[in-house]
Motif scaffolding. Structure first.
Motif, PDB file in Angstrom:
ATOM      1  N   GLU A 146      -5.753  40.018  -2.504  1.00 23.44           N
ATOM      2  CA  GLU A 146      -6.301  39.218  -1.585  1.00 23.44           C
ATOM      3  C   GLU A 146      -6.422  37.849  -2.140  1.00 23.44           C
ATOM      4  O   GLU A 146      -5.958  36.495  -1.712  1.00 23.44           O
ATOM      5  CB  GLU A 146      -7.664  39.627  -0.709  1.00 23.44           C
ATOM      6  N   ARG A 147      -6.978  37.586  -3.388  1.00 19.67           N
ATOM      7  CA  ARG A 147      -7.198  36.660  -4.149  1.00 19.67           C
ATOM      8  C   ARG A 147      -5.899  35.926  -4.576  1.00 19.67           C
ATOM      9  O   ARG A 147      -5.658  34.619  -4.305  1.00 19.67           O
ATOM     10  CB  ARG A 147      -8.199  36.853  -5.334  1.00 19.67           C
ATOM     11  N   ASP A 159      -4.787  33.979  -1.462  1.00 13.76           N
ATOM     12  CA  ASP A 159      -5.505  32.667  -1.259  1.00 13.76           C
ATOM     13  C   ASP A 159      -5.073  31.854  -2.000  1.00 13.76           C
ATOM     14  O   ASP A 159      -4.841  30.606  -1.543  1.00 13.76           O
ATOM     15  CB  ASP A 159      -7.023  33.025  -1.447  1.00 13.76           C
ATOM     16  N   GLN A 179      -3.488  28.352  -0.766  1.00 12.84           N
ATOM     17  CA  GLN A 179      -4.189  27.063  -1.031  1.00 12.84           C
ATOM     18  C   GLN A 179      -3.798  26.322  -2.109  1.00 12.84           C
ATOM     19  O   GLN A 179      -4.226  25.234  -2.460  1.00 12.84           O
ATOM     20  CB  GLN A 179      -5.616  27.211  -0.874  1.00 12.84           C
TER      21      GLN A 179
END
Length: 487
Positions: free
Chosen positions: A113-114, A117, A121
């Motif tokens: 998940e990181r 991200d 981003q």
């Protein structure tokens, strides 16, 4: 994840002796990792092994039990209490493993998940690196979760073995053995050829006291000996009255020299008598359950019945400390032999005193062994060979048996069965008309280029020992590697 197994456990799983695996390790065929073996490497080396039923291994075990003079008996399962505890321990290990896997899975999911991200981003090189790492992680997860290969068969068998038996390591010697069925730790150690310190083997004397370093034990026999509170806190237990719940590490004293065992006096009974020839008798004695004989392979005992007595070598293995074999030669000038060939019957009492002598196995020697026996010199040699078999020594064992009279190789079938069953054992029967002690030494010198690579055990009449020793000395054989017993 690589499954690693101890040498003893691996040998049991593939149905070979530890020595066979040690030889493959030394030759480079089998990698080892700090003394441990990979289950995958074992399956690669033994692809056709029948894990459920290895007939060859069972055959060797049967021959060993017959050779040791032990009654063939059905292997008993561990008690329900022990089985329950072993299954509970495995269930707890499985629960711990599942908990770890769940934590690892959660960590991997959070990491993915990181990375998403960062990929969404981040900017420039960070986004590109996050994308590549995410793809790498996805492929790895897909490979792990999508694989359908069968579990390692040896790993499954190892789990079953841990339920049926317990693996024990003895400190400081690092000797290993397995506790099977309803055996106590002491019984299992003796059956494996180890000379642990003990006395009554019945829970009375406390001589088999040992400290549990790791693992659990459970009492399976009553004991009268009471441990002090300090001993209990330090983890001491009696090996004769406890069994191993699971894998175990203990600190225990072992007898390695003849002087480590004190003389004992025991009243035994004649269990059986069997003619091995016209002038030779197998005398089998049985000691009381609560008063077994401690001895080292190759030692002698003084036997007394009435006014007659004789000092004879024990012809059986210390792994069966109740049933003792002796080979008695008919001799008109020997009052004890006259009793054996005359009035002695099954059930009669015989007083045993000893053991005596230092004709014992140097089990820690790295050298191979040559056994040279003449006539009934085979009796103590038989004890040594059976002890070496119980210890599963990896070194080569060669038996040369010189007979000076007809039918002198009175247990030739037994020797041939050893040679058939064991890869590291060779048997050569020799008749006196073809060679004497000098010729025998010349023969072994011709068959073995470097005699200095061996320990040599000689047993027989004084003339045979003297002549063979002189012939070996002339060949430059080191006397420190020569062990002899005069009968």
């Amino acid at each position: 994840m690589r499954q690693l197994l101890s040498l003893s456990r691996a040998a049991r799983l593939v149905g070979v002796a530890r020595g066979a695996l040690q030889q493959k390790i030394h030759s480079g065929e089998l990698p080892s990792f700090d003394g441990m073996l990979s289950a995958d490497d074992l399956l690669r080396l033994y692809p056709a092994v029948e894990l459920e039923s290895d007939i060859g291994f069972e055959r060797v075990e049967k021959i060993r039990e017959e050779a040791f003079g032990m009654r063939l008996r059905e292997r008993m399962l561990p008690s329900q209490a022990i089985l329950s505890q072993r299954l509970f321990e495995q269930s707890r290990e499985l629960a711990d493993l599942r908990a770890h896997l769940q934590r690892y899975h959660a960590m991997v999911v959070e990491l993915r998940e990181r990375l998403r991200d960062e990929e969404a981003q981040g900017a420039g090189a960070v986004r590109e690196s996050a994308g590549k790492l995410g793809e790498l992680l996805d492929r790895a997860l897909e490979a792990v979760l999508g694989q359908s290969e069968a579990p390692n068969a040896l790993a499954l068998m190892d789990d079953m073995l841990r339920v049926m038996s317990a693996h024990v390591v003895v400190h400081p010697s690092r000797h290993e053995f397995f506790v099977d069925g309803a055996d106590t730790i002491l019984d299992a150690a003796l059956r494996s050829g180890l000379a642990l310190n003990y006395g009554c083997s019945n829970g009375n004397c406390g001589l088999c006291k040992a400290r549990v370093v790791s693992g659990q034990v459970q009492k399976v026999r009553q004991q009268d000996y009471v441990l002090s509170e300090a001993e209990k806190r330090q983890g001491y237990t009696l090996l004769c009255s406890h069994t191993a719940v699971g894998d175990l590490v203990i600190e225990a004293l072992e007898s390695v020299e003849a002087g480590d065992i004190p003389p004992q006096q025991i009243v035994a009974q004649v269990k059986a008598m069997q003619a091995l020839g016209d002038d030779l008798m197998l005398l089998r004695l049985q000691t009381p359950r609560a008063n077994r004989l401690r001895f080292l392979a190759g030692q002698n005992l003084t036997l007394t019945v009435g006014e007659a007595s004789a000092q004879l070598p024990i012809a059986s293995c210390p792994c069966d400390d109740r049933n003792l074999d002796f080979h008695v030669v008919r001799n008109a000038e020997d009052s004890f032999a006259q009793r054996v060939f005359g009035s002695l019957k099954a059930g009669h009492a015989i007083i045993l005193f000893g053991p005596w002598g230092d004709f014992v196995l140097r089990a820690d020697s790295p050298r191979s062994i040559l056994f040279l026996a003449c006539d009934t010199g085979f009796a103590p040699i038989k004890s040594l060979i059976e002890h070496a078999m119980a210890l599963e020594l990896s070194e080569r064992l060669h038996l040369y048996w010189l007979a000076t009279r007809p039918a002198g190789h009175y247990l030739a079938n037994l020797c041939r069965s050893w040679a058939d069953a064991l890869d590291n054992f060779r048997y050569a029967p020799i008749a006196a008309e073809h060679a004497d002690a000098t010729e025998l030494v010349r023969r072994i010198g011709a068959e073995h280029a470097d005699l200095n690579a061996f320990d040599i055990y000689l047993a027989g009449p004084e003339a045979f020992i003297r002549t063979a020793t002189m012939a070996l000395r002339e060949q430059g054989f080191p006397e420190t590697q020569l062990i002899a017993a005069i009968l």
